[in-house]
Motif scaffolding. Structure first.
Motif, PDB file in Angstrom:
ATOM      1  N   PHE A 190      -2.555   3.084   3.319  1.00 28.57           N
ATOM      2  CA  PHE A 190      -3.007   3.637   2.047  1.00 28.57           C
ATOM      3  C   PHE A 190      -3.030   5.153   1.989  1.00 28.57           C
ATOM      4  CE2 PHE A 190      -4.499  -0.754   1.833  1.00 28.57           C
ATOM      5  CZ  PHE A 190      -3.913  -1.117   0.627  1.00 28.57           C
ATOM      6  N   ALA A 191      -2.729   5.820   3.108  1.00 31.86           N
ATOM      7  CA  ALA A 191      -2.524   7.274   3.088  1.00 31.86           C
ATOM      8  C   ALA A 191      -1.049   7.629   3.000  1.00 31.86           C
ATOM      9  CB  ALA A 191      -3.135   7.904   4.342  1.00 31.86           C
ATOM     10  N   ASP A 192      -0.194   6.608   2.881  1.00 29.18           N
ATOM     11  CA  ASP A 192       1.251   6.835   2.949  1.00 29.18           C
ATOM     12  C   ASP A 192       1.759   7.622   1.739  1.00 29.18           C
ATOM     13  OD1 ASP A 192       3.811   6.029   4.418  1.00 29.18           O
ATOM     14  OD2 ASP A 192       4.248   5.405   2.346  1.00 29.18           O
ATOM     15  N   GLY A 193       2.586   8.649   2.015  1.00 28.39           N
ATOM     16  CA  GLY A 193       3.098   9.520   0.961  1.00 28.39           C
ATOM     17  C   GLY A 193       4.573   9.359   0.674  1.00 28.39           C
ATOM     18  N   PHE A 194       5.197   8.296   1.183  1.00 29.55           N
ATOM     19  CA  PHE A 194       6.629   8.073   0.951  1.00 29.55           C
ATOM     20  C   PHE A 194       6.917   7.945  -0.543  1.00 29.55           C
ATOM     21  CE2 PHE A 194      10.291   5.195   0.496  1.00 29.55           C
ATOM     22  CZ  PHE A 194      11.237   5.903   1.236  1.00 29.55           C
TER      23      PHE A 194
ATOM     24  N   ALA B 252      -7.366  -5.322  -0.028  1.00 34.95           N
ATOM     25  CA  ALA B 252      -7.458  -3.865  -0.126  1.00 34.95           C
ATOM     26  C   ALA B 252      -6.510  -3.330  -1.196  1.00 34.95           C
ATOM     27  CB  ALA B 252      -7.122  -3.222   1.227  1.00 34.95           C
ATOM     28  N   GLN B 253      -6.859  -2.145  -1.703  1.00 38.08           N
ATOM     29  CA  GLN B 253      -5.963  -1.476  -2.637  1.00 38.08           C
ATOM     30  C   GLN B 253      -6.314  -0.006  -2.781  1.00 38.08           C
ATOM     31  OE1 GLN B 253      -7.358  -3.275  -6.767  1.00 38.08           O
ATOM     32  NE2 GLN B 253      -6.224  -1.387  -7.134  1.00 38.08           N
ATOM     33  N   ASN B 254      -5.343   0.770  -3.227  1.00 40.08           N
ATOM     34  CA  ASN B 254      -5.565   2.085  -3.818  1.00 40.08           C
ATOM     35  C   ASN B 254      -5.627   1.897  -5.319  1.00 40.08           C
ATOM     36  OD1 ASN B 254      -5.614   3.506  -1.449  1.00 40.08           O
ATOM     37  ND2 ASN B 254      -3.655   4.531  -1.734  1.00 40.08           N
TER      38      ASN B 254
END
Length: 366
Positions: free
Chosen positions: A304-308, A127-129
């Motif tokens: 993959f929704a992480d905003g850190f 998986a990837q963004n």
């Protein structure tokens, strides 16, 4: 204001290399021309190159592609003819965009490969963004390619580019992380063609062997490849390669700097690359310790929704302080499941996962 969701075009191509290229060019002519305009602006910004200068560099790669991978060169010629372009050099330039920019493009991207260890979960997840400039989003397509007895390819790619991110019917999948490093070598194959070669291979080992037999790649990049045997990181460069095996949990992670390849001089990481790498490792290991079922939905929500460390987060946001040509954001997210004896599957989400602006889940194959 949330941008209107416009679903990506899906096209299925089959036949000889020339037939595939002609149909690609005819179906995507407008998008291909748009991509040329976008990259001309970006080349001007990063390298002070106008399109005639870009085509001049592309000529060096064209001779290499024709010599080493004549079938892929014939496909590019078909694309140019089908799209009504001046000649094949326009298509070669798109496929060599990473090499022509000499490592100056600031692509983001966070990828992971994971061999499930728990009972009943023997599959491999990849998986990837994919982080890039928003302007290319309208020219992305979901594409399948079937030719010459090779595994059928399913990928997300830019119009005019013949190799990108996805998997094949033999359960071989690839992700891509850009690396900012010099030099480039026009006597070797461009990275996007290396991706297509991987996607046309019956196994990950066969793909690595093929890339080595061709003499390696023209510019630095990381390809995260996987098949049912597990994931492997390919830190590729024109001066030599390094390979990353899974850790004790069956995981491989990567962002936008080399971890083991010391053959080339990196020209400056994205400042958030090492932070994203540590973050994706942390989040994946937390999932593993909790025993959570790993599928596309949980990966998107938990990783993959992480905003850190926004804007340079795993789920990247545009940095308004940068010139528009350098404002990178997550354009799509993909999660693939590759299993022994089972049909490989993928899920794609157009837009930033968890942002409220993303589209519905798109299945691969379709």
């Amino acid at each position: 204001m949330v941008a209107e969701y416009i679903p990506p075009e899906k096209i299925s191509l089959s036949g000889s290399s020339r037939e595939i290229g002609l149909e690609h060019g005819r179906r995507l002519a407008g998008k291909i021309r748009s991509q040329m305009q976008i990259y001309e602006s970006m080349f001007q910004h990063t390298s002070k190159l106008d399109w005639p200068s870009v085509r001049s560099i592309a000529r060096e790669y064209a001779s290499t592609i024709e010599r080493l991978t004549p079938d892929l060169y014939e496909e590019m010629r078909g694309i140019a003819e089908g799209a009504g372009l001046v000649d094949v050099l326009d298509v070669v330039a798109l496929n060599c965009r990473s090499e022509i920019a000499l490592g100056l493009f600031s692509d983001g991207c966070t990828s992971l490969g994971w061999r499930m260890r728990r009972e009943g979960e023997g599959d491999v997840v990849l998986a990837q963004n994919w982080d890039w400039v928003e302007s290319v989003k309208k020219n992305l397509v979901m594409m399948s390619i079937e030719t010459g007895g090779l595994p059928k390819v399913f990928m997300v790619t830019e119009a005019g580019i013949i190799g990108k991110i996805g998997f094949n019917s033999s359960s071989v999948g690839v992700c891509l992380n850009a690396i900012r490093a010099k030099p480039a070598d026009s006597s070797k194959i461009p990275v996007h063609l290396a991706l297509r070669i991987c996607l046309s291979s019956p196994s990950a080992a066969d793909a690595v062997s093929k890339l080595e037999s061709l003499g390696g790649v023209a510019s630095s990049a990381h390809i995260l490849i996987a098949d049912p045997s597990g994931p492997k990181g390919l830190e590729l460069s024109p001066l030599g390669n390094a390979y990353l095996d899974p850790d004790d949990r069956g995981m491989v992670f990567h962002t936008n700097h080399f971890l083991s390849n010391k053959y080339v001089r990196e020209t400056g990481w994205l400042s958030g690359s090492s932070i994203r790498l540590a973050r994706v490792e942390e989040l994946a290991r937390e999932m593993d310790e909790k025993g959570e079922k790993v599928d596309g939905e949980i990966l998107r929500k938990s990783i993959f929704a992480d905003g850190f460390n926004a804007p340079q987060a795993i789920c990247a946001q545009e940095d308004e302080r940068l010139p528009v040509q350098s404002r990178v954001r997550t354009v799509f997210s993909i999660a693939m499941r590759l299993g022994e004896g089972s049909t490989p599957k993928g899920e794609v989400v157009w837009g930033r996962p968890g942002s409220g602006e993303e589209g519905p889940i798109l299945d691969m194959p379709w």
